[in-house]
Design a protein around this motif. Structure first.
Motif, PDB file in Angstrom:
ATOM      1  N   LYS A   1       0.832  -1.209   0.000  1.00 13.37           N
ATOM      2  CA  LYS A   1       0.000   0.000   0.000  1.00 13.37           C
ATOM      3  C   LYS A   1       0.865   1.257   0.000  1.00 13.37           C
ATOM      4  O   LYS A   1       0.623   2.193  -0.766  1.00 13.37           O
ATOM      5  CB  LYS A   1      -0.920   0.011   1.224  1.00 13.37           C
TER       6      LYS A   1
ATOM      7  N   TRP B   1       2.610   1.809  -3.299  1.00 16.92           N
ATOM      8  CA  TRP B   1       1.631   2.279  -4.279  1.00 16.92           C
ATOM      9  C   TRP B   1       1.378   3.783  -4.095  1.00 16.92           C
ATOM     10  O   TRP B   1       1.295   4.533  -5.068  1.00 16.92           O
ATOM     11  CB  TRP B   1       0.324   1.496  -4.136  1.00 16.92           C
ATOM     12  N   GLU B   2       1.251   4.214  -2.841  1.00 16.64           N
ATOM     13  CA  GLU B   2       1.021   5.635  -2.569  1.00 16.64           C
ATOM     14  C   GLU B   2       2.179   6.493  -3.081  1.00 16.64           C
ATOM     15  O   GLU B   2       1.961   7.550  -3.673  1.00 16.64           O
ATOM     16  CB  GLU B   2       0.827   5.857  -1.066  1.00 16.64           C
ATOM     17  N   HIS B   3       3.413   6.033  -2.854  1.00 21.87           N
ATOM     18  CA  HIS B   3       4.572   6.773  -3.365  1.00 21.87           C
ATOM     19  C   HIS B   3       4.567   6.798  -4.896  1.00 21.87           C
ATOM     20  O   HIS B   3       4.785   7.838  -5.511  1.00 21.87           O
ATOM     21  CB  HIS B   3       5.879   6.139  -2.887  1.00 21.87           C
ATOM     22  N   ARG B   4       4.332   5.655  -5.505  1.00 21.80           N
ATOM     23  CA  ARG B   4       4.358   5.540  -6.973  1.00 21.80           C
ATOM     24  C   ARG B   4       3.328   6.448  -7.638  1.00 21.80           C
ATOM     25  O   ARG B   4       3.564   6.987  -8.714  1.00 21.80           O
ATOM     26  CB  ARG B   4       4.066   4.104  -7.398  1.00 21.80           C
ATOM     27  N   ASN B   5       2.186   6.588  -6.994  1.00 20.80           N
ATOM     28  CA  ASN B   5       1.090   7.347  -7.592  1.00 20.80           C
ATOM     29  C   ASN B   5       0.967   8.777  -7.078  1.00 20.80           C
ATOM     30  O   ASN B   5       0.055   9.492  -7.465  1.00 20.80           O
ATOM     31  CB  ASN B   5      -0.218   6.577  -7.393  1.00 20.80           C
ATOM     32  N   GLY B   6       1.892   9.184  -6.227  1.00 12.67           N
ATOM     33  CA  GLY B   6       1.918  10.565  -5.752  1.00 12.67           C
ATOM     34  C   GLY B   6       0.677  11.003  -5.018  1.00 12.67           C
ATOM     35  O   GLY B   6       0.288  12.167  -5.100  1.00 12.67           O
ATOM     36  N   VAL B   7       0.031  10.095  -4.277  1.00 12.27           N
ATOM     37  CA  VAL B   7      -1.216  10.449  -3.603  1.00 12.27           C
ATOM     38  C   VAL B   7      -1.005  11.212  -2.302  1.00 12.27           C
ATOM     39  O   VAL B   7      -1.946  11.798  -1.781  1.00 12.27           O
ATOM     40  CB  VAL B   7      -2.103   9.205  -3.341  1.00 12.27           C
TER      41      VAL B   7
ATOM     42  N   LYS C   1       6.961  12.624  -3.608  1.00 16.38           N
ATOM     43  CA  LYS C   1       6.240  13.231  -4.739  1.00 16.38           C
ATOM     44  C   LYS C   1       7.075  14.353  -5.344  1.00 16.38           C
ATOM     45  O   LYS C   1       7.224  14.440  -6.564  1.00 16.38           O
ATOM     46  CB  LYS C   1       4.884  13.758  -4.276  1.00 16.38           C
TER      47      LYS C   1
ATOM     48  N   LYS D   1       9.707   6.997  -7.101  1.00 18.24           N
ATOM     49  CA  LYS D   1       8.605   6.094  -7.400  1.00 18.24           C
ATOM     50  C   LYS D   1       9.007   4.637  -7.485  1.00 18.24           C
ATOM     51  O   LYS D   1       8.161   3.770  -7.633  1.00 18.24           O
ATOM     52  CB  LYS D   1       7.951   6.508  -8.718  1.00 18.24           C
TER      53      LYS D   1
ATOM     54  N   ASP E   1      12.550  -2.203 -10.128  1.00 15.13           N
ATOM     55  CA  ASP E   1      11.430  -1.781  -9.296  1.00 15.13           C
ATOM     56  C   ASP E   1      10.825  -3.050  -8.701  1.00 15.13           C
ATOM     57  O   ASP E   1      10.311  -3.905  -9.429  1.00 15.13           O
ATOM     58  CB  ASP E   1      10.396  -1.030 -10.134  1.00 15.13           C
TER      59      ASP E   1
ATOM     60  N   TYR F   1       8.252  -3.365  -6.792  1.00 12.50           N
ATOM     61  CA  TYR F   1       6.824  -3.246  -6.470  1.00 12.50           C
ATOM     62  C   TYR F   1       6.017  -4.450  -6.956  1.00 12.50           C
ATOM     63  O   TYR F   1       5.193  -4.985  -6.218  1.00 12.50           O
ATOM     64  CB  TYR F   1       6.247  -1.954  -7.050  1.00 12.50           C
TER      65      TYR F   1
END
Length: 98
Positions: free
Chosen positions: A28, A31-37, A43, A48, A90, A92
């Protein structure tokens, strides 16, 4: 009951900007880092790629490792990454649930 924990490193690219963190849910958080949320360092600097991680029995132990590694010289961090992940792949997809 203590949660399982992970110390991890996100990178902007091979030998790029590094971010060290700790979490109880690695998939989780990565994923947050990868998607810049979440606004913040990863970010801003494009970290990423999940390039290194280590599992611990508790989140407390993972946070302890995170704090230790943040004090390390950059060369030591690069050596740690390249021991586990010499090609800076990566990671991930290896930890994410399908």
């Amino acid at each position: 009951m203590e949660l399982r924990g992970y110390a991890y490193i996100m990178a902007s690219g091979r030998n790029g900007t590094l971010y060290i963190g700790a979490t109880s849910d690695l998939a989780k958080r990565a994923w947050e880092h990868r998607n810049g949320v979440v606004e913040g360092f990863t970010k801003k600097y494009g970290c990423k790629l999940l390039v290194w991680y280590q599992a611990f029995e508790s989140l407390e132990a993972a946070r302890h490792r995170e704090k230790q590694m943040k004090e390390w010289k950059r060369l030591w961090k690069l050596r740690e990454i390249e021991t586990m992940n010499p090609d800076w792949d990566d990671l991930y997809d290896r930890i994410a649930m399908p």
